[in-house]
Write a protein that holds these residues in place. Structure first.
Motif, PDB file in Angstrom:
ATOM      1  N   ALA A   1       0.839  -1.210   0.000  1.00 42.97           N
ATOM      2  CA  ALA A   1       0.000   0.000   0.000  1.00 42.97           C
ATOM      3  C   ALA A   1       0.870   1.256   0.000  1.00 42.97           C
ATOM      4  O   ALA A   1       1.947   1.276   0.594  1.00 42.97           O
ATOM      5  N   ILE A   2       0.372   2.286  -0.675  1.00 43.71           N
ATOM      6  CA  ILE A   2       1.106   3.556  -0.687  1.00 43.71           C
ATOM      7  C   ILE A   2       0.900   4.244   0.649  1.00 43.71           C
ATOM      8  O   ILE A   2      -0.209   4.279   1.188  1.00 43.71           O
ATOM      9  N   LYS A   3       1.996   4.767   1.190  1.00 48.57           N
ATOM     10  CA  LYS A   3       1.925   5.433   2.488  1.00 48.57           C
ATOM     11  C   LYS A   3       1.079   6.705   2.394  1.00 48.57           C
ATOM     12  O   LYS A   3       1.098   7.403   1.385  1.00 48.57           O
ATOM     13  N   GLU A   4       0.351   6.983   3.456  1.00 50.15           N
ATOM     14  CA  GLU A   4      -0.473   8.206   3.489  1.00 50.15           C
ATOM     15  C   GLU A   4      -0.173   8.888   4.820  1.00 50.15           C
ATOM     16  O   GLU A   4      -0.855   8.693   5.819  1.00 50.15           O
ATOM     17  N   GLY A   5       0.923   9.646   4.831  1.00 50.00           N
ATOM     18  CA  GLY A   5       1.364  10.290   6.074  1.00 50.00           C
ATOM     19  C   GLY A   5       0.384  11.322   6.583  1.00 50.00           C
ATOM     20  O   GLY A   5      -0.452  11.830   5.838  1.00 50.00           O
ATOM     21  N   LYS A   6       0.504  11.597   7.875  1.00 44.63           N
ATOM     22  CA  LYS A   6      -0.394  12.558   8.509  1.00 44.63           C
ATOM     23  C   LYS A   6       0.329  13.889   8.694  1.00 44.63           C
ATOM     24  O   LYS A   6       1.470  13.918   9.154  1.00 44.63           O
ATOM     25  N   ILE A   7      -0.356  14.977   8.329  1.00 40.18           N
ATOM     26  CA  ILE A   7       0.249  16.311   8.466  1.00 40.18           C
ATOM     27  C   ILE A   7      -0.291  16.978   9.726  1.00 40.18           C
ATOM     28  O   ILE A   7      -1.504  17.130   9.885  1.00 40.18           O
ATOM     29  N   ILE A   8       0.621  17.359  10.606  1.00 40.83           N
ATOM     30  CA  ILE A   8       0.229  18.021  11.853  1.00 40.83           C
ATOM     31  C   ILE A   8       0.946  19.371  11.920  1.00 40.83           C
ATOM     32  O   ILE A   8       2.179  19.424  11.932  1.00 40.83           O
ATOM     33  N   ALA A   9       0.163  20.450  11.933  1.00 41.53           N
ATOM     34  CA  ALA A   9       0.761  21.790  11.993  1.00 41.53           C
ATOM     35  C   ALA A   9       0.673  22.308  13.423  1.00 41.53           C
ATOM     36  O   ALA A   9      -0.349  22.143  14.096  1.00 41.53           O
TER      37      ALA A   9
ATOM     38  N   LEU B   1       5.438  16.889  10.632  1.00 35.03           N
ATOM     39  CA  LEU B   1       5.179  17.900  11.665  1.00 35.03           C
ATOM     40  C   LEU B   1       5.610  19.254  11.130  1.00 35.03           C
ATOM     41  O   LEU B   1       6.760  19.424  10.719  1.00 35.03           O
ATOM     42  N   VAL B   2       4.700  20.209  11.147  1.00 31.34           N
ATOM     43  CA  VAL B   2       5.001  21.511  10.556  1.00 31.34           C
ATOM     44  C   VAL B   2       5.109  22.564  11.660  1.00 31.34           C
ATOM     45  O   VAL B   2       4.147  22.832  12.382  1.00 31.34           O
ATOM     46  N   ASP B   3       6.291  23.130  11.791  1.00 33.63           N
ATOM     47  CA  ASP B   3       6.489  24.233  12.733  1.00 33.63           C
ATOM     48  C   ASP B   3       6.158  25.530  11.997  1.00 33.63           C
ATOM     49  O   ASP B   3       6.576  25.713  10.855  1.00 33.63           O
ATOM     50  N   THR B   4       5.381  26.401  12.633  1.00 35.97           N
ATOM     51  CA  THR B   4       4.946  27.620  11.928  1.00 35.97           C
ATOM     52  C   THR B   4       5.332  28.870  12.717  1.00 35.97           C
ATOM     53  O   THR B   4       5.870  28.792  13.816  1.00 35.97           O
ATOM     54  N   ASN B   5       4.974  29.988  12.091  1.00 35.74           N
ATOM     55  CA  ASN B   5       5.172  31.279  12.719  1.00 35.74           C
ATOM     56  C   ASN B   5       3.815  31.723  13.263  1.00 35.74           C
ATOM     57  O   ASN B   5       2.793  31.435  12.656  1.00 35.74           O
ATOM     58  N   HIS B   6       3.788  32.415  14.385  1.00 38.64           N
ATOM     59  CA  HIS B   6       2.474  32.823  14.916  1.00 38.64           C
ATOM     60  C   HIS B   6       1.833  33.915  14.052  1.00 38.64           C
ATOM     61  O   HIS B   6       0.632  34.150  14.146  1.00 38.64           O
ATOM     62  N   VAL B   7       2.635  34.593  13.223  1.00 32.53           N
ATOM     63  CA  VAL B   7       2.060  35.565  12.291  1.00 32.53           C
ATOM     64  C   VAL B   7       1.544  34.755  11.107  1.00 32.53           C
ATOM     65  O   VAL B   7       2.314  34.186  10.349  1.00 32.53           O
ATOM     66  N   ILE B   8       0.224  34.667  11.034  1.00 30.51           N
ATOM     67  CA  ILE B   8      -0.349  33.744  10.053  1.00 30.51           C
ATOM     68  C   ILE B   8      -0.254  34.359   8.654  1.00 30.51           C
ATOM     69  O   ILE B   8      -1.100  35.137   8.243  1.00 30.51           O
ATOM     70  N   ASP B   9       0.783  33.971   7.949  1.00 30.73           N
ATOM     71  CA  ASP B   9       0.940  34.477   6.584  1.00 30.73           C
ATOM     72  C   ASP B   9       0.327  33.487   5.583  1.00 30.73           C
ATOM     73  O   ASP B   9      -0.211  32.447   5.982  1.00 30.73           O
TER      74      ASP B   9
END
Ligand SMILES: Nc1ncnc2c1ncn2[C@@H]1O[C@H](COP(=O)(O)OP(=O)(O)OP(=O)(O)O)[C@@H](O)[C@H]1O
Ligand SMILES: [Mg+2]
Length: 242
Positions: A2-10, A120-128
């Protein structure tokens, strides 16, 4: 196969310096799966410097290559931290932040999902714009807040916007571990103030007085200092999809 279906967590917040990057790193270590950390804090890249790795390439070059049809394989853009964790670094020149073509993020995350279990997505608090596109692609969004009244009020506003778009794929993480003595509000009071639930609490006993020492070693606190069960609770419930 089966093709992997990773989970995106921001992982995001309504204010800077509340513990997003630290949470991302500890979760990456606690997952015990093939994890990619994507540094989308394009103005203040922190993942590579926190782990003391020198990235060969970064997300700007990857997107640029996708756009210009030079892209062939994801492996030449990510940098290995350990056998479970790879990173996709932010550009070290913050002027590139506004030059990143957000139209290609969709294609990028599609490539990543095939290769990794967890992104795992690390973001900036300024939502651009870049962060907004990432939120749209994310399976789950974690809002990290510290015990601070202004944050509670601002989070309520942000969550209202979110709910008005019929989105429910978020969790609130209260971080009590950032400073030694943060103990004013209890969870019930906070729930009233944010008009929502506090889903997870990183407790005070995760405060690490030697934070800088571990940073200096490029170490993740969860691995090298304290295997705190809160990170297992979060990863387990994210894996289970609840
Ligand atoms: N468990 C902890 N123990 C001690 N200090 C901590 C802990 N977690 C975070 N800190 C302190 O808080 C600072 C900010 O944490 P972190 O970089 O994770 O926040 P952030 O939300 O990613 O910040 P930014 O908005 O700048 O990206 C750290 O540099 C460190 O000084
Ligand atoms: Mg950060």
């Amino acid at each position: 196969m089966a093709i992997k279906e990773g989970k995106i967590i921001a992982v995001t917040s309504v204010k800077g310096g509340v513990g997003k990057t630290t949470t991302v790193l500890n979760l990456a270590a606690a997952f015990n799966k093939k994890v990619l950390i994507v540094d989308l804090d394009l103005y203040g890249s922190a993942i590579a410097p926190s782990l003391d790795v020198k990235p060969r390439n970064n997300i700007f070059e990857l997107i640029d290559d996708l756009e210009n049809k030079r892209f062939s394989n994801i492996d030449s853009y990510v940098t290995m931290y350990n056998e479970n964790i790879d990173i996709l670094a932010a550009p070290n020149d913050p002027r590139k932040a506004t030059k990143l073509n957000n139209n290609f993020l969709n294609m990028l995350f599609y490539q990543l999902k095939v290769k990794y279990d967890i992104i795992l997505v690390d973001t900036n608090h300024v939502i651009d714009e870049t962060n907004l596109v990432a939120f749209d692609l994310a399976d789950e969004i974690l809002y990290v807040i510290s015990p601070n009244l202004i944050e509670f009020r601002n989070l309520q506003t942000i969550l209202n916007i979110y709910k008005s778009m019929d989105k429910e794929n978020y969790k609130v993480v209260l971080n009590k571990s950032k400073e030694k003595n943060q103990n004013y509000y209890d969870n019930k009071e906070i729930s009233v103030l944010i008009k929502d639930n506090v889903d997870y609490v990183i407790p005070k006993d995760f405060y690490c007085k030697d934070f800088e020492k571990y940073l200096n070693e490029g170490a993740i606190l969860y691995t090298k200092w304290k295997k705190h069960k809160i990170f297992n609770q979060i990863t387990e419930s994210l894996e289970g999809g609840n």
